[in-house]
Design an enzyme around this catalytic site. Sequence first.
Site, PDB file in Angstrom:
ATOM      1  N   ASP A  80     154.753  47.912  45.092  1.00 18.05           N
ATOM      2  CA  ASP A  80     153.995  46.763  44.605  1.00 18.05           C
ATOM      3  C   ASP A  80     154.340  46.372  43.179  1.00 18.05           C
ATOM      4  O   ASP A  80     154.244  45.202  42.812  1.00 18.05           O
ATOM      5  CB  ASP A  80     152.488  47.033  44.719  1.00 18.05           C
ATOM      6  CG  ASP A  80     151.975  46.819  46.131  1.00 18.05           C
ATOM      7  OD1 ASP A  80     152.713  46.229  46.932  1.00 18.05           O
ATOM      8  OD2 ASP A  80     150.843  47.249  46.434  1.00 18.05           O
ATOM      9  N   ASP A  92     142.324  52.171  40.363  1.00 17.97           N
ATOM     10  CA  ASP A  92     143.272  51.902  39.285  1.00 17.97           C
ATOM     11  C   ASP A  92     142.761  50.823  38.333  1.00 17.97           C
ATOM     12  O   ASP A  92     142.676  51.028  37.121  1.00 17.97           O
ATOM     13  CB  ASP A  92     144.629  51.479  39.861  1.00 17.97           C
ATOM     14  CG  ASP A  92     145.278  52.586  40.673  1.00 17.97           C
ATOM     15  OD1 ASP A  92     145.206  53.751  40.253  1.00 17.97           O
ATOM     16  OD2 ASP A  92     145.863  52.291  41.722  1.00 17.97           O
ATOM     17  N   ARG A 138     151.295  40.194  48.109  1.00 14.32           N
ATOM     18  CA  ARG A 138     151.528  40.292  46.667  1.00 14.32           C
ATOM     19  C   ARG A 138     152.082  39.009  46.035  1.00 14.32           C
ATOM     20  O   ARG A 138     151.641  38.613  44.957  1.00 14.32           O
ATOM     21  CB  ARG A 138     152.454  41.476  46.355  1.00 14.32           C
ATOM     22  CG  ARG A 138     151.877  42.843  46.714  1.00 14.32           C
ATOM     23  CD  ARG A 138     150.467  43.009  46.230  1.00 14.32           C
ATOM     24  NE  ARG A 138     149.931  44.349  46.448  1.00 14.32           N
ATOM     25  CZ  ARG A 138     148.700  44.591  46.848  1.00 14.32           C
ATOM     26  NH1 ARG A 138     147.885  43.590  47.115  1.00 14.32           N
ATOM     27  NH2 ARG A 138     148.279  45.830  46.994  1.00 14.32           N
ATOM     28  N   SER A 183     144.456  56.051  49.287  1.00 11.41           N
ATOM     29  CA  SER A 183     144.922  54.828  48.655  1.00 11.41           C
ATOM     30  C   SER A 183     144.975  53.757  49.735  1.00 11.41           C
ATOM     31  O   SER A 183     145.731  53.882  50.702  1.00 11.41           O
ATOM     32  CB  SER A 183     146.316  55.037  48.044  1.00 11.41           C
ATOM     33  OG  SER A 183     146.804  53.818  47.502  1.00 11.41           O
TER      34      SER A 183
END
Length: 413
Positions: free
Chosen positions: A130, A20, A101, A182
């Site tokens: 996320d 990404d 995160r 992923s």
Amino acid sequence: MKNDQTQIKKVVLAYSGGLDTSIIIPWLKENYNNCEVIAVSGDVGQDSELEGLEEKALKTGASKLYIEDLKDEFVNDYVFPTLKAGAVYEEDYLLGTSFARPVIAKRIAEIAIKEGADAICHGCTGKGNDQVRFELAIKAFAPNMKIIAPWRIWDLKSRDEEIDYAEAHNIPLKISRETNYSKDKNLWHLSHEGLDLEDPANEPQYNKPGFLEMGVSPEMAPDKPTYVTIHFEKGIPTALDGKEMGGVELIQKLNELGGQNGIGLADLVENRLVGMKSRGVYETPGGTILYHAHKVLETICLDKETQHYKQQIALKFADIVYNGQWYTPLREALSAFVDSTQQTVTGDVKLKLYKGNMINAGVTSPYTLYDEEVATFGEDEVYDQMDSQGFINLFGLPIKVKALLDEKRGQQK
């Protein structure tokens, strides 16, 4: 997006170097009038994933790359508070991505303010958790900062199309279409999603070369068990097999030992914050050992009412962490409660690791509430067994009264 193109001249990008974010750098420059892109990578223990990252970021158009060492902060300020709470999402997920995160997003927000950026960009999809975790943390530290989320606005609709874009722009990738899981990796865990895992009917290919990265399947683990002794101080692990060590080193060592013995594999369908169900496979060898050991120690250090109430708090704490609400008054208040419960959670837990299993092999604490003389089945001088008769009479009084009144009213069971 025309207004954005003229107003945004500098963007700070949460950069991992994965699929990404690799294509986001040129995409930002194409769509935001050749804006300056500053990449930021938070090192929370990705190890080899950080290799060659600066060269790649600069070659694809970034003006600079920050690689911030956040491992100690990650462990001490996020992992251990969650461990002390005993927080587990939906009984199986040890929150590896969830609590990584906030610490990354906090540092990104700080750098964005320092750099005078016009916006922060992330590569989270519009289907995932996320995006919420990143953006709630950004709102806590840079409430006026614009956020760019390409997955919500660009024309690319799949990871295959992302790979097409990367190939068209000569962006090197470490994955292929066939290995395009992923993944998210940090010191605490590794997650796998996508491809064959999208169908819950498919068994994870644990023995397929290259699938597991932090350990082996239980079938491939040694036939000989491994013993570990973990020392806790006020709920925090501080030593392994008698050797004092910091949190990062301790987790790394337990990852190694747990991985060798097939510990910490979880395959679950979880309820995402955005509403859909998602199937993921997680590797959390060291974390699984620590959670188990901490729970064992609490069984002798916490009184019944505190232990049972804390289990209720753990469910809420897990939801808060999973939902990206780390920087909230409620999380802070729950942590204050948890810290209070941990004042006596000090001692040693010995475990036997064997082919995916953690077998209790002994627990001691200077604050133990377990009294062998009281609990013994042998003869003792401290417990009068006749005391239980009065207790049962009082404890069972509501049941007895109801039964007697039912009899008077002619009601039968």
